[in-house]
Design a protein around this motif. Structure first.
Motif, PDB file in Angstrom:
ATOM      1  N   THR A 223       5.236   9.074  -7.932  1.00 49.82           N
ATOM      2  CA  THR A 223       4.020   8.397  -8.366  1.00 49.82           C
ATOM      3  C   THR A 223       2.826   9.084  -7.732  1.00 49.82           C
ATOM      4  N   TRP A 224       1.633   8.555  -8.000  1.00 48.07           N
ATOM      5  CA  TRP A 224       0.432   9.128  -7.402  1.00 48.07           C
ATOM      6  C   TRP A 224      -0.669   8.086  -7.356  1.00 48.07           C
ATOM      7  N   SER A 225      -1.601   8.274  -6.401  1.00 45.54           N
ATOM      8  CA  SER A 225      -2.702   7.331  -6.245  1.00 45.54           C
ATOM      9  C   SER A 225      -3.954   8.022  -5.733  1.00 45.54           C
ATOM     10  N   SER A 226      -3.974   9.344  -5.807  1.00 51.39           N
ATOM     11  CA  SER A 226      -5.070  10.127  -5.243  1.00 51.39           C
ATOM     12  C   SER A 226      -5.891  10.769  -6.347  1.00 51.39           C
ATOM     13  N   THR A 227      -7.141  11.090  -6.033  1.00 46.78           N
ATOM     14  CA  THR A 227      -7.975  11.832  -6.971  1.00 46.78           C
ATOM     15  C   THR A 227      -7.673  13.319  -6.939  1.00 46.78           C
ATOM     16  N   SER A 228      -6.911  13.759  -5.955  1.00 46.89           N
ATOM     17  CA  SER A 228      -6.440  15.145  -5.910  1.00 46.89           C
ATOM     18  C   SER A 228      -4.984  15.178  -6.350  1.00 46.89           C
ATOM     19  N   ALA A 229      -4.453  16.377  -6.547  1.00 48.15           N
ATOM     20  CA  ALA A 229      -3.077  16.516  -7.027  1.00 48.15           C
ATOM     21  C   ALA A 229      -2.105  16.320  -5.868  1.00 48.15           C
ATOM     22  N   LEU A 230      -1.925  15.070  -5.494  1.00 42.27           N
ATOM     23  CA  LEU A 230      -1.014  14.691  -4.415  1.00 42.27           C
ATOM     24  C   LEU A 230      -0.013  13.692  -4.959  1.00 42.27           C
ATOM     25  N   LEU A 231       1.272  14.063  -4.961  1.00 45.27           N
ATOM     26  CA  LEU A 231       2.328  13.182  -5.430  1.00 45.27           C
ATOM     27  C   LEU A 231       2.968  12.473  -4.248  1.00 45.27           C
ATOM     28  N   GLU A 232       3.382  11.230  -4.472  1.00 45.29           N
ATOM     29  CA  GLU A 232       4.059  10.424  -3.465  1.00 45.29           C
ATOM     30  C   GLU A 232       5.462  10.132  -3.979  1.00 45.29           C
TER      31      GLU A 232
ATOM     32  N   PRO B 257      14.790  10.140   9.383  1.00 44.30           N
ATOM     33  CA  PRO B 257      14.707   9.446   8.091  1.00 44.30           C
ATOM     34  C   PRO B 257      13.315   9.550   7.475  1.00 44.30           C
ATOM     35  N   ALA B 258      13.258  10.024   6.238  1.00 41.04           N
ATOM     36  CA  ALA B 258      11.988  10.239   5.546  1.00 41.04           C
ATOM     37  C   ALA B 258      11.660   9.032   4.672  1.00 41.04           C
ATOM     38  N   LEU B 259      10.486   8.452   4.884  1.00 39.29           N
ATOM     39  CA  LEU B 259      10.048   7.331   4.068  1.00 39.29           C
ATOM     40  C   LEU B 259       9.403   7.809   2.775  1.00 39.29           C
ATOM     41  N   LYS B 260       8.689   8.934   2.860  1.00 41.15           N
ATOM     42  CA  LYS B 260       7.959   9.425   1.701  1.00 41.15           C
ATOM     43  C   LYS B 260       7.811  10.935   1.786  1.00 41.15           C
ATOM     44  N   LEU B 261       8.057  11.589   0.678  1.00 38.41           N
ATOM     45  CA  LEU B 261       7.825  13.023   0.544  1.00 38.41           C
ATOM     46  C   LEU B 261       6.513  13.208  -0.204  1.00 38.41           C
TER      47      LEU B 261
ATOM     48  N   THR C  71       0.805  -1.211   0.000  1.00 38.00           N
ATOM     49  CA  THR C  71       0.000   0.000   0.000  1.00 38.00           C
ATOM     50  C   THR C  71       0.846   1.273   0.000  1.00 38.00           C
ATOM     51  N   GLY C  72       0.259   2.322  -0.495  1.00 33.95           N
ATOM     52  CA  GLY C  72       0.865   3.637  -0.375  1.00 33.95           C
ATOM     53  C   GLY C  72       0.572   4.263   0.971  1.00 33.95           C
ATOM     54  N   ARG C  73      -0.357   3.685   1.703  1.00 38.31           N
ATOM     55  CA  ARG C  73      -0.711   4.225   3.021  1.00 38.31           C
ATOM     56  C   ARG C  73       0.507   4.281   3.941  1.00 38.31           C
ATOM     57  N   PRO C  74       0.547   5.270   4.830  1.00 43.10           N
ATOM     58  CA  PRO C  74       1.557   5.239   5.897  1.00 43.10           C
ATOM     59  C   PRO C  74       1.184   4.169   6.921  1.00 43.10           C
ATOM     60  N   LEU C  75       2.104   3.876   7.806  1.00 41.51           N
ATOM     61  CA  LEU C  75       1.895   2.813   8.783  1.00 41.51           C
ATOM     62  C   LEU C  75       0.639   3.055   9.616  1.00 41.51           C
TER      63      LEU C  75
ATOM     64  N   GLU D  23       6.598  11.917   5.485  1.00 45.04           N
ATOM     65  CA  GLU D  23       6.217  10.749   6.269  1.00 45.04           C
ATOM     66  C   GLU D  23       7.472  10.051   6.789  1.00 45.04           C
ATOM     67  N   SER D  24       7.457   9.703   8.074  1.00 43.39           N
ATOM     68  CA  SER D  24       8.542   8.941   8.685  1.00 43.39           C
ATOM     69  C   SER D  24       7.933   7.866   9.570  1.00 43.39           C
ATOM     70  N   LEU D  25       8.768   7.049  10.179  1.00 40.33           N
ATOM     71  CA  LEU D  25       8.254   6.042  11.103  1.00 40.33           C
ATOM     72  C   LEU D  25       7.501   6.674  12.265  1.00 40.33           C
ATOM     73  N   GLU D  26       7.881   7.896  12.612  1.00 40.35           N
ATOM     74  CA  GLU D  26       7.248   8.588  13.727  1.00 40.35           C
ATOM     75  C   GLU D  26       5.905   9.201  13.364  1.00 40.35           C
TER      76      GLU D  26
END
Length: 273
Positions: A183-192, A152-156, A53-57, A119-122
Motif C-alpha cells: 500500500t502507500w500513503s505518501s506524496t512521494s513514491a514510497l511503498l509500505e 522481525p520486520a514489521l514493515k518493508l 496509522t502507518g507511522r512507525p512506533l 521497520e522493526s520494534l527496534e
C-alpha cells in the motif's frame, strides 16, 4: 459517497478509529486543542479512541497523550498493536523473512532504482541508497537489504526517486502477486509493505473483537489508500475533504479537512458534544 455534513448514525458508535497524518494531525504536525478536547470527551463517554496509522512506533508515541490513558494504538499499518497504558506491545504481526527478502529482490529486478528500508520494534534500518525524508534516530544501520532482516520486520519500505506513487504501487502489485500486502500513503513514491493479511482493517477487527465491538459500531476516518481497508470495513466511514480521490469515493461520508479539525467536528456532532 454522500455529501459533507451527512447526518449522524442512528445509533452512537462504540469505537472511534482514526488515521493520523492528513486526518487527525494538522499539516504542521500538531493536534489542535479542540481535537484533543473532543477526543478526551469521547473517551469520557466510554467510547475508546484507537489511532490506526502507518507511522512507525517512534512517530506515533508523540501523540499518545491524545488517545487516553487506557488506549490502544495500531501502528505500522496493522503490524503492531501498542498498549499505551502499559507501554508495551500487545500484538506483533511481522513478515516472514524469506518472503520479504524474495519480494525485495524481485521488485528491484523488475523496477531498477528501487531502494529499501526495514521497520522493526527496534527502529528503522536502511539500505545505503535509501533517501529518507525525515530526521533519522541515532544508531540507524545502513546495509544491503539482505543484512536488514536479522530481526522481525514489521514493515518493508520501498522507495523510487523517479516514479509517480501510484505508478510505483501498480508495478509492485504485479511483482508481489499477493505474497505480501502493498500500500502507500505518501506524496512521494514510497511503498509500505506488510505481511499477508496485515492491514489497518484486519488488525482493527481483532482489537474491536477484543473489546466486544462489531464493525457496524465503528466509526473510522482516513485520507489515503492505506486507509481504504479500514474505511470499507467500518460501519461508518469518513474521508477527509482533502483525501485521495479513491478514499473519497469509497467512504460513506465526507468530513472537513484535517487543518479544519474535521475529525473533531464530526465527532462533536455524532456524540452531541
Amino acid at each position: 459517497m454522500v455529501e459533507e455534513g451527512a447526518p449522524a448514525p442512528v445509533s452512537k458508535p462504540r469505537l472511534v478509529a482514526t488515521d493520523l497524518d492528513g486526518t487527525l494531525v494538522r499539516t504542521d504536525g500538531s493536534v489542535s486543542e479542540r481535537t484533543r478536547e473532543v477526543l478526551l470527551a469521547v473517551e469520557a463517554l466510554g467510547v475508546p479512541v484507537v489511532f490506526v496509522t502507518g507511522r512507525p512506533l517512534r512517530w506515533t508515541e508523540v501523540v499518545f497523550e491524545h488517545v487516553g490513558s487506557h488506549g490502544l494504538a495500531i501502528v505500522s499499518n496493522g503490524a503492531l498493536v501498542w498498549d499505551v497504558a502499559r507501554d508495551e506491545p500487545r500484538t506483533v504481526r511481522p513478515m516472514d523473512t524469506a518472503t520479504a527478502l524474495a519480494v525485495s529482490q524481485d521488485l528491484r529486478a523488475a523496477v531498477p532504482g528501487t531502494t529499501f528500508a526495514v521497520e522493526s520494534l527496534e527502529g528503522i534500518d536502511l539500505e545505503p541508497g535509501f533517501m529518507e525524508r525525515a530526521t533519522l534516530p541515532a544508531g540507524v544501520r545502513r546495509a544491503p537489504i539482505e543484512q536488514l532482516f536479522d530481526r522481525p520486520a514489521l514493515k518493508l519500505l520501498a522507495r523510487h526517486e523517479e516514479l509517480d506513487p501510484e505508478e510505483f504501487w501498480s508495478l509492485a502489485e504485479e511483482v508481489v502477486q499477493g505474497r505480501l500486502v502493498v500500500t502507500w500513503s505518501s506524496t512521494s513514491a514510497l511503498l509500505e509493505i506488510s505481511a499477508p493479511g496485515v492491514t489497518k482493517a484486519s488488525t482493527l477487527a481483532q482489537v474491536a473483537a477484543g473489546l466486544g465491538v462489531e464493525a457496524a459500531d465503528v466509526i473510522a476516518f482516513g485520507d489515503m489508500p492505506n486507509d481504504l481497508p479500514m474505511l470499507t470495513w467500518a460501519g461508518t466511514s469518513y474521508a477527509m475533504a482533502d483525501a485521495h480521490p479513491s478514499v473519497v469515493a469509497a467512504a460513506d461520508h465526507l468530513a472537513p479537512g484535517h487543518d479544519d479539525d474535521g475529525v473533531a467536528q464530526v465527532l462533536a456532532g455524532v456524540f452531541d458534544l
